[in-house]
Structure formats: C-alpha cells, structure tokens
Design an enzyme around this catalytic site. Structure first.
Site, PDB file in Angstrom:
ATOM      1  N   SER A  83       5.820  57.858  21.136  1.00  0.00           N
ATOM      2  CA  SER A  83       6.830  57.499  22.122  1.00  0.00           C
ATOM      3  C   SER A  83       6.354  56.396  23.070  1.00  0.00           C
ATOM      4  O   SER A  83       5.996  55.323  22.607  1.00  0.00           O
ATOM      5  CB  SER A  83       7.259  58.759  22.863  1.00  0.00           C
ATOM      6  OG  SER A  83       8.547  58.579  23.366  1.00  0.00           O
ATOM      7  N   HIS A 107      12.740  64.158  18.513  1.00  0.00           N
ATOM      8  CA  HIS A 107      11.632  63.492  19.177  1.00  0.00           C
ATOM      9  C   HIS A 107      10.448  64.443  19.377  1.00  0.00           C
ATOM     10  O   HIS A 107      10.594  65.482  20.016  1.00  0.00           O
ATOM     11  CB  HIS A 107      12.136  63.005  20.537  1.00  0.00           C
ATOM     12  CG  HIS A 107      11.323  61.920  21.143  1.00  0.00           C
ATOM     13  ND1 HIS A 107      11.220  60.675  20.578  1.00  0.00           N
ATOM     14  CD2 HIS A 107      10.556  61.899  22.253  1.00  0.00           C
ATOM     15  CE1 HIS A 107      10.438  59.924  21.340  1.00  0.00           C
ATOM     16  NE2 HIS A 107      10.021  60.633  22.362  1.00  0.00           N
TER      17      HIS A 107
END
Ligand code: GTR
Length: 428
Positions: free
Chosen positions: A268, A409
C-alpha cells in the site's frame, strides 16, 4: 560497538567538479521542465520512449544516459519531490540474539544514523536464517507501526516515536506493550527464513511519521529553520523511499547479507515508497509492490478508485505540493505511473493486486506494469508476459511480473507465498 561503518561521502565535491567540467565542454543541458500552465492535455498515458524535446528514445544507452534521468526529474518535480543526496550513514549493532524463532534465526538490532550531522535515527530489525553457508538474499520492507508490531519476540524494543492509532496497543499515538505482534501476520519471518532469505524491516516513521506535520521527519533536518515547505520539496513517500536507501547503505556492508540480492517489498503506501526507492536506487535488485494503487502502480488516467485529488486531500503530506495542481486534471500530468515502474527496468519487478481492492484499482496496477514493458523490451529484457488483466491467482512470472489474488486490501501469508516464488525465480 560501532561496526566500523561511517560512510561520509564526497558527493558535493564530485558534483561541483562535474559542473566545472560541463562549463568547459558545454554539452547541451537537460530540457527545462515545462511550468504546469504549459503542460499539454494528454488523454492517453504519455509515451515513455519519447524525450521531452520530442526525440525518440531508441537505444539502451540513450535510455540510461538521457531518458531515465529525465523521467526521474519529471517524477520528482511534479509528484514526489526532490530528495537530497545522502551525507552517509553510521550503523551500530545494538543487540544480537541467535535464538530467534526457537533457534531458526538470528535477530540483529541495528541503530542507523543518517542525515545532516547524522542527526536522524532509525531502528532496523534484521532477521537472518541461522543455517546459512554464506551471505543471504534479503527482503527489506517498511512497516506501519514500529518493529515491535511485526513480531511477538519480546526483545524487539517498542518504538518511542509517534505512531498512528489504528492498531491495538497504541494510546495517545504511543506504542504500548500490547502492540507487540499486532500485525505479525503481515511479516511471516519463519517461512521467509526457512526459505533461505533474511527479512529486514524498519518503521517508516523513523524517517517521517505519517502525519501532516512539517516540523518532523528527515525533511525537517534538511530544511532551513523557519523555512516553509517548498513546492517541489520531498513529501513523506519520498522520505520513506530515501530511508529505504539508507537501510540499503547498511545492508551492503553487513557480511551476512548478499548486497547484490536485496529485494524491497512494500504494501500500500509502503508499496508506493518501495517502487520509488527501487526507481531511484539501482542497488535494489528486485522490487515487490503490493496493492500500491494511486501514486504507486495504478494508471491515473483511468480515474478509477483513489484519485490525485483524493490522495492530496486525505494525505496532504505524502507528495510534493506541486502535485496538488493536478487535482481533477489527470490529463495534464506529464507522466503516468508506468514511468515509475519503468525506472526499475531491467530489474525484476512484481506488481501485486487484490481483485476486490477497488480503491487501488487492480486493473490499473496491471496497466501500469503493461505500460512499463516497452522499456524492458528496449533494454533487451523480458517484459510483462500478459497483454490482458489475468485471472486471479495466475501469476505472470516474467521478469516484469504481475499477480492478482482474490479479496481486498491487505497483505498476509498468501501474498508472501507469491513473493517468495517470484524472488526464488528471479533473485537466485
Ligand atoms: C489508503 C490510501 C491508499 C493506500 C492505503 C494504505 O487510505 O488512500 O493510497 O496507501 O491507505 O496505505 O493502506
């Protein structure tokens, strides 16, 4: 016990020598970067193999000597900000244990000093397999909450820095004992060491805490006291990338680490920093960017998921102030994220996505890799082995690789299984 490492370099001397030489032979300077107002509208991602002055980039030599430096200037000027050259680092092994993970590994805790007057400090956790016949390849990655959150080992000190309050064991932005091992599933030390790799991590807040505050982080060490943040000054992501390079400065001197096989990995926001670090630092042998999304691997012009306006709004400290001019104006960007990926060519790169991670635009991350492939071809290397976004779990295992897994995610053992497979193929 300072480990005899104090690399104080003479970059400034060399640079000024170079400038004097340039005055004598007067080679044409680099093309000035257009002001924002002069940038043309480009609906399609800009061409990687075309210089700003319109010339085609036709050879590996021209890529290396002209276009690669130009792409770096573009990305620094309009997006990430310009990081200074390092003055060198000092490193001290502050503790070493040979019974990490019940004797599977060695745990080495290293204090790194960096920046002007070596005023910055970072705590580096180095885990190495005990069974090794020579220097080992390593994965190096930034972590979000302090080294103590990556392992339950009680000997890893709690970070004393400001940390975000998103995990258990953080109160008033301070890490408490209860934060130990809070994100251990993201850091599978045991499996990595069993496979013969070392695993090295450092808290990204040791280089710049993840908050909108100009007075902290490495940037403040380089800014004149009282000076405001300049439009092209490096943001937090660039500071993190710079920090990764300072850890590499140390790792290449550690006799137990194979300095030619350092893989940088990041998830990320740390995946954005990993790509930038590898883009700027060719000592990084391989890079894995997991779900890096906007300003990582994803193409902006798709306008899917997180946009430049959104990222600047929620994370005003991450990038150069100049990037704000492109809010809602993606078509004016003189780059797109394939530029960032291509700077690692011809080194192995794995772009990894989550199929349901819409905010990071997984298909856009694939398109970023696809766009970078032309540079691999120019350099006579293997580009991305897929033209279309692949099925989940079908690893595109070419030197410029791509993987999408089911789900959203995150990062965990199933992601690391893919990273290890990719590294075993391309780093051995
Ligand atoms: C999100 C952010 C993304 C990504 C992510 C993360 O909130 O919008 O760009 O970086 O955080 O780092 O987990």
């Amino acid at each position: 016990m300072w480990r005899g490492l104090c690399v104080v370099c003479c970059c400034f001397v060399l640079i000024s020598c170079g400038e004097e030489a340039a005055e004598v032979s007067a080679p044409p300077g680099p093309t000035p970067l257009p002001a924002f107002e002069e940038l043309p509208v480009q609906e399609a991602p800009p061409a990687l193999l075309e210089m700003l002055d319109g010339r085609a980039v036709e050879s590996a030599a021209q890529w290396a000597s002209e276009r690669r430096p130009e792409v770096i200037r573009i990305l620094e000027h309009y997006a990430y900000g310009e990081a200074p050259a390092s003055e060198g680092i000092a490193a001290e092994v502050v503790a070493e244990y040979d019974d990490f993970l019940n004797g599977l590994g060695v745990l080495r805790l290293v204090r790194l000093r960096y920046g002007p007057d070596l005023a910055g400090e970072a705590e580096v956790l180095v885990a190495l397999p005990k069974a090794r016949s020579g220097p080992v390849p390593v994965f190096l990655g930034l972590n979000f909450f302090g080294n103590q959150a990556t392992t339950t080992d009680p000997r890893v000190p709690l970070t004393a820095r400001w940390v975000p309050g998103r995990i258990v064991g953080v109160e008033g932005n301070r890490a408490l004992e209860a934060s130990r091992g809070a994100v251990a599933e993201r850091w599978p030390y045991e499996e990595v060491l069993r496979r013969g790799f070392g695993l090295v991590t450092v808290y990204h807040g040791d280089f710049d805490p993840d908050r909108d505050e100009d007075s902290d982080g490495v940037q403040a060490l380089y800014r004149a006291p009282g000076a405001a943040r300049g439009p092209h000054e490096w943001g937090t992501v660039a500071a993190w990338a710079w920090g990764l390079s300072r850890v590499v400065d140390y790792l290449v001197t550690d006799p137990d680490v194979d300095g030619a096989r350092i893989a940088v990995v990041g998830h990320s926001r740390n995946g954005k920093a990993a790509l930038l670090a590898s883009a700027l630092d060719e000592r990084i042998a391989l890079v894995i960017s997991n779900m890096s999304g906007c300003m990582g691997a994803a193409i902006h012009r798709r306008r899917q998921g997180e946009t430049i306006a959104a990222i600047n709004l929620f994370f005003p400290h991450w990038f150069a102030l100049e990037l704000r001019r492109f809010d809602e104006l993606e078509e004016r960007l003189p780059f797109d994220q394939h530029f960032l990926i291509a700077l690692s060519a011809p080194r192995p790169v794995l772009i990894a996505s989550g199929a349901d991670d819409g905010w990071a635009d997984p298909e856009g991350e694939f398109e970023g890799a696809r766009g970078a492939s032309v540079v691999y071809a120019l350099l006579g290397s293997e580009g991305l082995g897929a033209e279309r976004w692949p099925e989940v779990n079908a690893l595109v295992e070419t030197r410029l690789g791509y993987h999408v897994r089911p789900g959203g995610h995150g990062i965990g053992p199933e992601d690391w299984a893919v990273f290890l497979r990719f590294a075993e193929r391309h780093l051995r």
